[in-house]
Design an enzyme around this catalytic site. Sequence first.
Site, PDB file in Angstrom:
ATOM      1  N   LYS A  37     113.867  16.545   9.592  1.00 22.38           N
ATOM      2  CA  LYS A  37     113.872  18.018   9.626  1.00 22.38           C
ATOM      3  C   LYS A  37     112.676  18.409  10.476  1.00 22.38           C
ATOM      4  O   LYS A  37     111.562  18.533   9.964  1.00 22.38           O
ATOM      5  CB  LYS A  37     113.765  18.580   8.194  1.00 22.38           C
ATOM      6  CG  LYS A  37     113.664  20.104   8.117  1.00 22.38           C
ATOM      7  CD  LYS A  37     115.000  20.811   8.116  1.00 22.38           C
ATOM      8  CE  LYS A  37     114.802  22.330   7.910  1.00 22.38           C
ATOM      9  NZ  LYS A  37     116.039  23.109   7.844  1.00 22.38           N
ATOM     10  N   THR A  41     110.567  25.927   7.545  1.00 23.23           N
ATOM     11  CA  THR A  41     109.764  27.127   7.259  1.00 23.23           C
ATOM     12  C   THR A  41     110.113  27.612   5.854  1.00 23.23           C
ATOM     13  O   THR A  41     111.046  27.127   5.227  1.00 23.23           O
ATOM     14  CB  THR A  41     110.058  28.254   8.284  1.00 23.23           C
ATOM     15  OG1 THR A  41     111.418  28.671   8.151  1.00 23.23           O
ATOM     16  CG2 THR A  41     109.785  27.796   9.705  1.00 23.23           C
ATOM     17  N   ASP A  49     114.190  21.305   1.971  1.00 26.21           N
ATOM     18  CA  ASP A  49     115.240  20.587   2.724  1.00 26.21           C
ATOM     19  C   ASP A  49     114.846  19.131   2.950  1.00 26.21           C
ATOM     20  O   ASP A  49     115.618  18.208   2.671  1.00 26.21           O
ATOM     21  CB  ASP A  49     115.458  21.262   4.093  1.00 26.21           C
ATOM     22  CG  ASP A  49     116.315  22.507   3.985  1.00 26.21           C
ATOM     23  OD1 ASP A  49     116.653  23.087   5.031  1.00 26.21           O
ATOM     24  OD2 ASP A  49     116.649  22.899   2.849  1.00 26.21           O
TER      25      ASP A  49
HETATM   26  N1  LIG Z   1     129.974  24.014  -0.094  1.00 30.26           N
HETATM   27  C1  LIG Z   1     128.974  24.372  -0.931  1.00 30.26           C
HETATM   28  N2  LIG Z   1     129.118  24.244  -2.274  1.00 30.26           N
HETATM   29  C2  LIG Z   1     128.126  24.612  -3.113  1.00 30.26           C
HETATM   30  N3  LIG Z   1     126.934  25.123  -2.723  1.00 30.26           N
HETATM   31  C3  LIG Z   1     126.754  25.260  -1.382  1.00 30.26           C
HETATM   32  C4  LIG Z   1     127.734  24.901  -0.436  1.00 30.26           C
HETATM   33  N4  LIG Z   1     127.252  25.148   0.807  1.00 30.26           N
HETATM   34  C5  LIG Z   1     126.019  25.663   0.640  1.00 30.26           C
HETATM   35  N5  LIG Z   1     125.715  25.718  -0.683  1.00 30.26           N
HETATM   36  C6  LIG Z   1     124.456  26.247  -1.257  1.00 30.26           C
HETATM   37  O1  LIG Z   1     124.108  27.391  -0.487  1.00 30.26           O
HETATM   38  C7  LIG Z   1     122.690  27.393  -0.206  1.00 30.26           C
HETATM   39  C8  LIG Z   1     122.472  27.317   1.320  1.00 30.26           C
HETATM   40  O2  LIG Z   1     122.968  26.073   1.797  1.00 30.26           O
HETATM   41  P1  LIG Z   1     122.023  25.135   2.684  1.00 30.26           P
HETATM   42  O3  LIG Z   1     120.685  25.007   2.045  1.00 30.26           O
HETATM   43  O4  LIG Z   1     122.759  23.871   2.962  1.00 30.26           O
HETATM   44  O5  LIG Z   1     121.907  26.025   4.003  1.00 30.26           O
HETATM   45  P2  LIG Z   1     121.109  25.681   5.337  1.00 30.26           P
HETATM   46  O6  LIG Z   1     121.978  26.045   6.473  1.00 30.26           O
HETATM   47  O7  LIG Z   1     120.617  24.281   5.272  1.00 30.26           O
HETATM   48  O8  LIG Z   1     119.878  26.693   5.262  1.00 30.26           O
HETATM   49  P3  LIG Z   1     118.497  26.642   6.088  1.00 30.26           P
HETATM   50  O9  LIG Z   1     118.762  27.387   7.363  1.00 30.26           O
HETATM   51  O10 LIG Z   1     117.527  27.314   5.188  1.00 30.26           O
HETATM   52  O11 LIG Z   1     118.166  25.205   6.325  1.00 30.26           O
HETATM   53  C9  LIG Z   1     122.109  26.191  -0.938  1.00 30.26           C
HETATM   54  O12 LIG Z   1     121.680  26.604  -2.233  1.00 30.26           O
HETATM   55  C10 LIG Z   1     123.293  25.265  -1.074  1.00 30.26           C
HETATM   56  O13 LIG Z   1     123.195  24.395  -2.193  1.00 30.26           O
HETATM   57  C1  LIG Z   2     113.586  30.226   6.094  1.00 32.23           C
HETATM   58  C2  LIG Z   2     114.998  29.750   6.329  1.00 32.23           C
HETATM   59  N1  LIG Z   2     115.420  28.962   5.186  1.00 32.23           N
HETATM   60  C3  LIG Z   2     115.095  28.915   7.596  1.00 32.23           C
HETATM   61  N2  LIG Z   2     114.331  27.706   7.422  1.00 32.23           N
HETATM   62  C4  LIG Z   2     114.612  29.609   8.842  1.00 32.23           C
HETATM   63  C5  LIG Z   2     115.598  30.620   9.328  1.00 32.23           C
HETATM   64  C6  LIG Z   2     115.165  31.280  10.613  1.00 32.23           C
HETATM   65  C7  LIG Z   2     116.134  32.362  11.044  1.00 32.23           C
HETATM   66  C8  LIG Z   2     115.597  33.137  12.210  1.00 32.23           C
HETATM   67  C9  LIG Z   2     116.609  34.158  12.723  1.00 32.23           C
HETATM   68  O1  LIG Z   2     117.740  33.758  13.102  1.00 32.23           O
HETATM   69  O2  LIG Z   2     116.290  35.354  12.668  1.00 32.23           O
HETATM   70 MG   LIG Z   3     118.704  23.518   5.311  1.00 30.26          MG
END
Ligand SMILES: Nc1ncnc2c1ncn2[C@@H]1O[C@H](COP(=O)(O)OP(=O)(O)OP(=O)(O)O)[C@@H](O)[C@H]1O
Ligand SMILES: C[C@H](N)[C@H](N)CCCCCC(=O)O
Ligand SMILES: [Mg+2]
Length: 211
Positions: A37, A41, A49
């Site tokens: 990763k 942030t 993460d």
């Molecule tokens: N298919 C799913 N089933 C259950 N929960 C989910 C699913 N997809 C996402 N979530 C939940 O939704 C939230 C956001 O998902 P995730 O953390 O994977 O997003 P992300 O894209 O990695 O976000 P970030 O940009 O912060 O890294 C988390 O709490 C995750 O557990």
């Molecule tokens: C804090 C959040 N979970 C992510 N790590 C960072 C998301 C940045 C989004 C910025 C934007 O698209 O405005």
């Molecule tokens: Mg994530």
Amino acid sequence: MRSLFITATGTNVGKTHTTLKLIEAYAKIGLKVGAFKPIETGVEDEPVDAKALLEACQEVNPDFTDLAPTDICAYTFSLPAAPFCADTKQEIKLEKIFKKYHELSKRCDILLVEGAGGLMVPITQTYKMIDLAKELNAPVLLVTPSRLGCINDTLLSLEALKSRDIDFDWCVNLYEDKESFAKVTQPYYDAVFPKWWSTEKNIVQFVNQMI
Ligand SMILES: Nc1ncnc2c1ncn2[C@@H]1O[C@H](COP(=O)(O)OP(=O)(O)OP(=O)(O)O)[C@@H](O)[C@H]1O
Ligand SMILES: C[C@H](N)[C@H](N)CCCCCC(=O)O
Ligand SMILES: [Mg+2]
């Protein structure tokens, strides 16, 4: 060593969720999986993460057991924002990200790299997540949401990837608005992208075709 850059149409779409499933799926076909990763942030105590990704890798790859969550991040910042905005002291050096990438790649057969937010999220004033994916020369998996509005977000991200000639695939994280997806979004995907697939149903197929 291979790598795969996992991005999304935005934040909170399911990159980590999908990467965790990818770790399980690659391990099941006998690959030593690693995760990276580059920038996290919104970090208070430890990077959430990176912690989740590391714990999943430690289950399947002994070469990741001696690492801590911050060992699979190049940078962490407290402000939950785009790296450019969170990095108030302008500490980010791309060289450090590439160095960490190459260090971690020695510990696995495939390194899964999770971006922060979506493709166009700025790392510095002139360098975005999509530029990092391009420079790593990693194929990209774009995770898209199932909620109303996803068609527009998906098409914009596909345009960005195509315009930079990046090798990519994309999937739907069937999670939000799951019940209405079949009526509200799926007809368009069936018509225009008949081979669309979902994290929930087809991750093993994707992994098998990727190796
Ligand atoms: N298919 C799913 N089933 C259950 N929960 C989910 C699913 N997809 C996402 N979530 C939940 O939704 C939230 C956001 O998902 P995730 O953390 O994977 O997003 P992300 O894209 O990695 O976000 P970030 O940009 O912060 O890294 C988390 O709490 C995750 O557990
Ligand atoms: C804090 C959040 N979970 C992510 N790590 C960072 C998301 C940045 C989004 C910025 C934007 O698209 O405005
Ligand atoms: Mg994530």
